[in-house]
Write a protein that holds these residues in place. Sequence first.
Motif, PDB file in Angstrom:
ATOM      1  N   LYS A  30      67.398   9.593  39.028  1.00 59.17           N
ATOM      2  CA  LYS A  30      66.084   9.816  38.424  1.00 59.17           C
ATOM      3  C   LYS A  30      66.220  10.289  36.981  1.00 59.17           C
ATOM      4  O   LYS A  30      65.463   9.862  36.105  1.00 59.17           O
ATOM      5  N   ASP A  31      67.189  11.173  36.734  1.00 57.99           N
ATOM      6  CA  ASP A  31      67.413  11.653  35.374  1.00 57.99           C
ATOM      7  C   ASP A  31      67.828  10.507  34.460  1.00 57.99           C
ATOM      8  O   ASP A  31      67.377  10.413  33.317  1.00 57.99           O
ATOM      9  N   LYS A  32      68.673   9.628  34.937  1.00 58.17           N
ATOM     10  CA  LYS A  32      69.129   8.488  34.144  1.00 58.17           C
ATOM     11  C   LYS A  32      67.961   7.545  33.844  1.00 58.17           C
ATOM     12  O   LYS A  32      67.825   7.042  32.729  1.00 58.17           O
ATOM     13  N   ILE A  33      67.113   7.311  34.846  1.00 62.56           N
ATOM     14  CA  ILE A  33      65.928   6.468  34.649  1.00 62.56           C
ATOM     15  C   ILE A  33      65.024   7.072  33.579  1.00 62.56           C
ATOM     16  O   ILE A  33      64.542   6.369  32.692  1.00 62.56           O
ATOM     17  N   ASP A  34      64.807   8.382  33.648  1.00 60.18           N
ATOM     18  CA  ASP A  34      63.973   9.061  32.641  1.00 60.18           C
ATOM     19  C   ASP A  34      64.584   8.923  31.251  1.00 60.18           C
ATOM     20  O   ASP A  34      63.865   8.713  30.267  1.00 60.18           O
ATOM     21  N   GLU A  35      65.914   9.027  31.179  1.00 59.91           N
ATOM     22  CA  GLU A  35      66.604   8.895  29.896  1.00 59.91           C
ATOM     23  C   GLU A  35      66.434   7.487  29.323  1.00 59.91           C
ATOM     24  O   GLU A  35      66.146   7.320  28.132  1.00 59.91           O
ATOM     25  N   VAL A  36      66.583   6.488  30.168  1.00 57.46           N
ATOM     26  CA  VAL A  36      66.439   5.100  29.714  1.00 57.46           C
ATOM     27  C   VAL A  36      65.008   4.834  29.259  1.00 57.46           C
ATOM     28  O   VAL A  36      64.784   4.181  28.233  1.00 57.46           O
ATOM     29  N   LYS A  37      64.034   5.347  30.010  1.00 58.51           N
ATOM     30  CA  LYS A  37      62.632   5.172  29.618  1.00 58.51           C
ATOM     31  C   LYS A  37      62.352   5.839  28.279  1.00 58.51           C
ATOM     32  O   LYS A  37      61.645   5.279  27.430  1.00 58.51           O
ATOM     33  N   ALA A  38      62.903   7.029  28.072  1.00 52.16           N
ATOM     34  CA  ALA A  38      62.692   7.738  26.809  1.00 52.16           C
ATOM     35  C   ALA A  38      63.313   6.963  25.651  1.00 52.16           C
ATOM     36  O   ALA A  38      62.709   6.842  24.583  1.00 52.16           O
ATOM     37  N   ASP A  39      64.505   6.423  25.862  1.00 45.16           N
ATOM     38  CA  ASP A  39      65.143   5.617  24.824  1.00 45.16           C
ATOM     39  C   ASP A  39      64.305   4.381  24.500  1.00 45.16           C
ATOM     40  O   ASP A  39      64.161   4.008  23.332  1.00 45.16           O
ATOM     41  N   ALA A  40      63.761   3.759  25.520  1.00 39.29           N
ATOM     42  CA  ALA A  40      62.924   2.576  25.308  1.00 39.29           C
ATOM     43  C   ALA A  40      61.663   2.945  24.532  1.00 39.29           C
ATOM     44  O   ALA A  40      61.232   2.201  23.640  1.00 39.29           O
ATOM     45  N   ASP A  41      61.080   4.092  24.844  1.00 42.59           N
ATOM     46  CA  ASP A  41      59.885   4.543  24.124  1.00 42.59           C
ATOM     47  C   ASP A  41      60.196   4.793  22.649  1.00 42.59           C
ATOM     48  O   ASP A  41      59.392   4.454  21.765  1.00 42.59           O
ATOM     49  N   VAL A  42      61.365   5.374  22.393  1.00 41.66           N
ATOM     50  CA  VAL A  42      61.764   5.637  21.008  1.00 41.66           C
ATOM     51  C   VAL A  42      61.946   4.319  20.257  1.00 41.66           C
ATOM     52  O   VAL A  42      61.465   4.163  19.125  1.00 41.66           O
ATOM     53  N   LYS A  43      62.633   3.374  20.878  1.00 42.36           N
ATOM     54  CA  LYS A  43      62.854   2.078  20.232  1.00 42.36           C
ATOM     55  C   LYS A  43      61.530   1.365  19.961  1.00 42.36           C
ATOM     56  O   LYS A  43      61.350   0.750  18.911  1.00 42.36           O
ATOM     57  N   LYS A  44      60.606   1.455  20.901  1.00 42.64           N
ATOM     58  CA  LYS A  44      59.302   0.827  20.724  1.00 42.64           C
ATOM     59  C   LYS A  44      58.558   1.474  19.556  1.00 42.64           C
ATOM     60  O   LYS A  44      57.967   0.782  18.721  1.00 42.64           O
ATOM     61  N   ALA A  45      58.597   2.798  19.495  1.00 43.88           N
ATOM     62  CA  ALA A  45      57.918   3.513  18.415  1.00 43.88           C
ATOM     63  C   ALA A  45      58.543   3.176  17.065  1.00 43.88           C
ATOM     64  O   ALA A  45      57.828   2.992  16.075  1.00 43.88           O
ATOM     65  N   GLU A  46      59.872   3.092  17.032  1.00 40.37           N
ATOM     66  CA  GLU A  46      60.537   2.735  15.771  1.00 40.37           C
ATOM     67  C   GLU A  46      60.170   1.315  15.334  1.00 40.37           C
ATOM     68  O   GLU A  46      59.942   1.063  14.151  1.00 40.37           O
ATOM     69  N   ALA A  47      60.117   0.398  16.284  1.00 42.35           N
ATOM     70  CA  ALA A  47      59.751  -0.979  15.959  1.00 42.35           C
ATOM     71  C   ALA A  47      58.315  -1.050  15.461  1.00 42.35           C
ATOM     72  O   ALA A  47      58.010  -1.771  14.499  1.00 42.35           O
ATOM     73  N   GLU A  48      57.435  -0.291  16.084  1.00 45.56           N
ATOM     74  CA  GLU A  48      56.032  -0.271  15.653  1.00 45.56           C
ATOM     75  C   GLU A  48      55.920   0.319  14.247  1.00 45.56           C
ATOM     76  O   GLU A  48      55.184  -0.201  13.402  1.00 45.56           O
ATOM     77  N   ARG A  49      56.674   1.375  13.989  1.00 45.77           N
ATOM     78  CA  ARG A  49      56.680   1.992  12.657  1.00 45.77           C
ATOM     79  C   ARG A  49      57.146   0.985  11.599  1.00 45.77           C
ATOM     80  O   ARG A  49      56.535   0.836  10.554  1.00 45.77           O
ATOM     81  N   ASP A  50      58.233   0.289  11.911  1.00 45.80           N
ATOM     82  CA  ASP A  50      58.764  -0.701  10.974  1.00 45.80           C
ATOM     83  C   ASP A  50      57.769  -1.835  10.746  1.00 45.80           C
ATOM     84  O   ASP A  50      57.611  -2.328   9.623  1.00 45.80           O
ATOM     85  N   SER A  51      57.086  -2.238  11.797  1.00 47.32           N
ATOM     86  CA  SER A  51      56.091  -3.297  11.688  1.00 47.32           C
ATOM     87  C   SER A  51      54.926  -2.868  10.797  1.00 47.32           C
ATOM     88  O   SER A  51      54.472  -3.627   9.937  1.00 47.32           O
ATOM     89  N   VAL A  52      54.452  -1.675  10.996  1.00 40.58           N
ATOM     90  CA  VAL A  52      53.344  -1.160  10.191  1.00 40.58           C
ATOM     91  C   VAL A  52      53.770  -1.042   8.729  1.00 40.58           C
ATOM     92  O   VAL A  52      53.025  -1.412   7.823  1.00 40.58           O
ATOM     93  N   LYS A  53      54.978  -0.556   8.502  1.00 37.25           N
ATOM     94  CA  LYS A  53      55.476  -0.435   7.130  1.00 37.25           C
ATOM     95  C   LYS A  53      55.568  -1.806   6.470  1.00 37.25           C
ATOM     96  O   LYS A  53      55.146  -1.973   5.320  1.00 37.25           O
ATOM     97  N   ALA A  54      56.086  -2.784   7.183  1.00 38.10           N
ATOM     98  CA  ALA A  54      56.198  -4.138   6.621  1.00 38.10           C
ATOM     99  C   ALA A  54      54.816  -4.715   6.329  1.00 38.10           C
ATOM    100  O   ALA A  54      54.606  -5.347   5.283  1.00 38.10           O
TER     101      ALA A  54
END
Length: 64
Positions: A30-54
């Motif tokens: 469960k801890d590993k699943i939570d970690e993977v989900k958090a990493d995915a959320d961070v990557k999504k947020a970074e991609a959205e930030r980059d998209s908005v900046k572009a």
Amino acid sequence: MGFIDDAKETIEAGAEKVSRAAHDAVDKAKDKIDEVKADADVKKAEAERDSVKARNDAKDKLRD
């Protein structure tokens, strides 16, 4: 009766140890699943930030 009692206690202790190990494994999974989900959320947020900046950069270039 001592032999049977000893065997019963040994079996109970073994079962308890296996139960704890199973619970620990589930908690780790469960801890590993939570970690993977958090990493995915961070990557999504970074991609959205980059998209908005572009998009904003492109709009700025069109305004000039």
